[in-house]
Scaffold this motif. Structure first.
Motif, mmCIF file in Angstrom:
data_model
loop_
_atom_site.group_PDB
_atom_site.id
_atom_site.type_symbol
_atom_site.label_atom_id
_atom_site.label_comp_id
_atom_site.label_asym_id
_atom_site.label_seq_id
_atom_site.Cartn_x
_atom_site.Cartn_y
_atom_site.Cartn_z
ATOM 1 N N GLN A 37 0.825 -1.207 0.000
ATOM 2 C CA GLN A 37 0.000 0.000 0.000
ATOM 3 C C GLN A 37 0.865 1.265 0.000
ATOM 4 O OE1 GLN A 37 -3.179 -0.342 -0.665
ATOM 5 N NE2 GLN A 37 -2.756 -2.539 -0.601
ATOM 6 N N GLU A 38 1.981 1.238 0.706
ATOM 7 C CA GLU A 38 2.902 2.377 0.690
ATOM 8 C C GLU A 38 3.506 2.560 -0.699
ATOM 9 O OE1 GLU A 38 4.434 2.412 5.354
ATOM 10 O OE2 GLU A 38 5.555 1.274 3.841
ATOM 11 N N LEU A 39 3.814 1.461 -1.362
ATOM 12 C CA LEU A 39 4.362 1.545 -2.718
ATOM 13 C C LEU A 39 3.337 2.135 -3.675
ATOM 14 C CD1 LEU A 39 6.311 -1.842 -3.026
ATOM 15 C CD2 LEU A 39 7.240 0.444 -2.635
ATOM 16 N N TYR A 40 2.069 1.727 -3.547
ATOM 17 C CA TYR A 40 1.029 2.279 -4.417
ATOM 18 C C TYR A 40 0.827 3.775 -4.164
ATOM 19 C CZ TYR A 40 -0.457 -2.084 -6.562
ATOM 20 O OH TYR A 40 -0.499 -3.239 -7.304
ATOM 21 N N ALA A 41 0.920 4.185 -2.914
ATOM 22 C CA ALA A 41 0.813 5.613 -2.609
ATOM 23 C C ALA A 41 1.935 6.388 -3.293
ATOM 24 C CB ALA A 41 0.857 5.834 -1.101
ATOM 25 N N LEU A 42 3.146 5.849 -3.254
ATOM 26 C CA LEU A 42 4.282 6.478 -3.943
ATOM 27 C C LEU A 42 4.076 6.481 -5.450
ATOM 28 C CD1 LEU A 42 7.340 5.062 -1.949
ATOM 29 C CD2 LEU A 42 6.457 7.403 -1.924
ATOM 30 N N VAL A 43 3.506 5.400 -5.972
ATOM 31 C CA VAL A 43 3.235 5.304 -7.414
ATOM 32 C C VAL A 43 2.358 6.459 -7.878
ATOM 33 C CG1 VAL A 43 1.921 4.015 -9.150
ATOM 34 C CG2 VAL A 43 3.548 2.823 -7.696
ATOM 35 N N PHE A 44 1.256 6.689 -7.187
ATOM 36 C CA PHE A 44 0.315 7.725 -7.614
ATOM 37 C C PHE A 44 0.854 9.133 -7.371
ATOM 38 C CE2 PHE A 44 -2.724 4.161 -6.577
ATOM 39 C CZ PHE A 44 -2.846 3.774 -7.907
ATOM 40 N N LEU A 49 2.274 14.108 -10.730
ATOM 41 C CA LEU A 49 2.900 15.393 -10.417
ATOM 42 C C LEU A 49 2.314 16.511 -11.280
ATOM 43 C CD1 LEU A 49 6.660 14.345 -10.136
ATOM 44 C CD2 LEU A 49 5.115 14.944 -8.260
ATOM 45 N N ASP A 50 1.675 16.121 -12.380
ATOM 46 C CA ASP A 50 1.099 17.101 -13.299
ATOM 47 C C ASP A 50 -0.333 17.476 -12.932
ATOM 48 O OD1 ASP A 50 -0.134 14.705 -13.843
ATOM 49 O OD2 ASP A 50 -0.015 14.903 -16.022
ATOM 50 N N LEU A 51 -0.791 17.052 -11.761
ATOM 51 C CA LEU A 51 -2.188 17.265 -11.381
ATOM 52 C C LEU A 51 -2.605 18.727 -11.452
ATOM 53 C CD1 LEU A 51 -4.804 16.014 -10.276
ATOM 54 C CD2 LEU A 51 -3.896 16.314 -7.968
ATOM 55 N N PHE A 52 -1.698 19.628 -11.049
ATOM 56 C CA PHE A 52 -2.047 21.053 -11.012
ATOM 57 C C PHE A 52 -1.440 21.842 -12.176
ATOM 58 C CE2 PHE A 52 -2.095 19.573 -6.561
ATOM 59 C CZ PHE A 52 -3.422 19.850 -6.255
ATOM 60 N N THR A 53 -0.815 21.142 -13.116
ATOM 61 C CA THR A 53 -0.184 21.846 -14.232
ATOM 62 C C THR A 53 -0.772 21.482 -15.588
ATOM 63 O OG1 THR A 53 1.561 20.149 -14.389
ATOM 64 C CG2 THR A 53 1.993 22.073 -13.002
ATOM 65 N N ASP A 54 -1.222 20.237 -15.737
ATOM 66 C CA ASP A 54 -1.756 19.783 -17.034
ATOM 67 C C ASP A 54 -3.179 19.287 -16.857
ATOM 68 O OD1 ASP A 54 0.735 20.281 -18.231
ATOM 69 O OD2 ASP A 54 1.460 18.288 -17.657
ATOM 70 N N VAL A 62 -10.356 13.834 -11.798
ATOM 71 C CA VAL A 62 -11.065 13.171 -10.698
ATOM 72 C C VAL A 62 -10.414 11.830 -10.372
ATOM 73 C CG1 VAL A 62 -13.232 12.050 -10.026
ATOM 74 C CG2 VAL A 62 -13.270 14.317 -11.086
ATOM 75 N N MET A 63 -10.068 11.073 -11.410
ATOM 76 C CA MET A 63 -9.443 9.770 -11.194
ATOM 77 C C MET A 63 -8.094 9.916 -10.491
ATOM 78 S SD MET A 63 -11.550 7.471 -12.230
ATOM 79 C CE MET A 63 -10.720 5.957 -12.635
ATOM 80 N N LYS A 64 -7.316 10.904 -10.882
ATOM 81 C CA LYS A 64 -6.023 11.140 -10.230
ATOM 82 C C LYS A 64 -6.207 11.431 -8.746
ATOM 83 C CE LYS A 64 -3.601 12.963 -14.306
ATOM 84 N NZ LYS A 64 -2.961 14.151 -14.929
ATOM 85 N N VAL A 65 -7.152 12.308 -8.439
ATOM 86 C CA VAL A 65 -7.408 12.672 -7.041
ATOM 87 C C VAL A 65 -7.889 11.468 -6.245
ATOM 88 C CG1 VAL A 65 -8.853 14.065 -5.517
ATOM 89 C CG2 VAL A 65 -7.882 15.086 -7.586
ATOM 90 N N VAL A 66 -8.785 10.677 -6.828
ATOM 91 C CA VAL A 66 -9.321 9.494 -6.144
ATOM 92 C C VAL A 66 -8.211 8.508 -5.807
ATOM 93 C CG1 VAL A 66 -10.733 7.420 -6.458
ATOM 94 C CG2 VAL A 66 -11.650 9.658 -7.082
ATOM 95 N N PHE A 67 -7.331 8.248 -6.761
ATOM 96 C CA PHE A 67 -6.265 7.271 -6.534
ATOM 97 C C PHE A 67 -5.263 7.765 -5.485
ATOM 98 C CE2 PHE A 67 -7.159 5.685 -11.038
ATOM 99 C CZ PHE A 67 -7.954 4.639 -10.568
ATOM 100 N N ILE A 68 -4.934 9.046 -5.533
ATOM 101 C CA ILE A 68 -3.999 9.595 -4.542
ATOM 102 C C ILE A 68 -4.609 9.568 -3.146
ATOM 103 C CG2 ILE A 68 -2.836 11.692 -3.757
ATOM 104 C CD1 ILE A 68 -2.389 12.440 -6.685
ATOM 105 N N VAL A 69 -5.820 10.100 -3.014
ATOM 106 C CA VAL A 69 -6.475 10.205 -1.710
ATOM 107 C C VAL A 69 -6.735 8.827 -1.104
ATOM 108 C CG1 VAL A 69 -8.574 10.931 -0.503
ATOM 109 C CG2 VAL A 69 -7.497 12.448 -2.180
#
Length: 215
Positions: A37-44, A49-54, A62-69
């Motif tokens: 689970q820690e590895l998956y958190a690091l993966v996302f 990293l482009d969440l707020f730039t692209d 939405v999918m990016k936010v869901v996976f990170i959170v």
């Protein structure tokens, strides 16, 4: 977006929901690898990293936010929640996951699409995701018996990668310039790691028996 990628995203979400259901409904994380689970958190975190730039689309964001959170929430719950963390199989979850992080980072420095900060960490996330399931599979083999929710979690997680392989095959034949070879090869490697689990899951389903993995 094609149907294979959508199916992959859906099965990935289902795997996370199944895991969250297990943790919050049973107040137990028995059979779940904190290191995976820690590895998956690091993966996302590394991949998005482009969440707020692209901005690609609302769906993509939405999918990016869901996976990170969700990945961070699972790690937090397993580490901090007093009730849940008591059931953590610490003695079985001993895989040296720091080695996987170091290997992924070094490989990303050697094999990448572009030598930029964002692309290097994207490559790190791809390589790390391919290996992140290893601590989980090792823990399940050591414990032997696998409860239904944990088995379904791993099953849907493997199905997600299988659908993404079909997605890449589809894109190869429909896109003029397909460049995501790193993701394609890493996805094949990751799916291959599930082969043994899939076999025993099918046998247990066929015999209507409890899933057991050989030690």
């Amino acid at each position: 977006m094609n149907i294979f990628r959508f199916a992959g995203d859906v099965t990935h979400l289902i795997s996370i929901l199944v895991l969250l259901l297990k943790i919050y409904a049973t107040k137990s994380c028995s059979g779940i690898s904190l290191k995976t689970q820690e590895l998956y958190a690091l993966v996302f975190l590394a991949r998005y990293l482009d969440l707020f730039t692209d901005f690609v689309s609302v769906y993509n964001t939405v999918m990016k936010v869901v996976f990170i959170v969700s990945s961070v929430a699972i790690v937090w719950c397993m580490r901090v929640d007093r009730v849940v963390r008591r059931s953590y199989d610490k003695d079985l979850d001993t895989f040296r996951h720091l080695f996987l992080i170091l290997t992924s980072f070094l490989l990303a420095l050697l094999v990448h699409e572009k030598f930029t900060f964002q692309e290097i960490f994207w490559a790190v996330s791809i390589y790390l995701e391919a290996l992140a399931i290893l601590p989980q599979l090792v823990l399940l083999q050591r414990s032997g018996n696998v409860d239904n929710l944990t088995g379904q979690y791993v099953l849907f997680l493997g199905a997600y990668r299988a659908f993404y392989i079909l997605n890449w095959i589809y894109r190869y034949f429909t896109e003029q310039h397909f460049t995501r070879w790193i993701a394609c090869v890493s996805g094949i490697v990751q799916t291959a790691l599930y082969a043994d689990f899939f076999y025993y899951y099918f046998i247990s389903w066929k015999n209507n028996a409890k899933l057991q993995l050989p030690a």
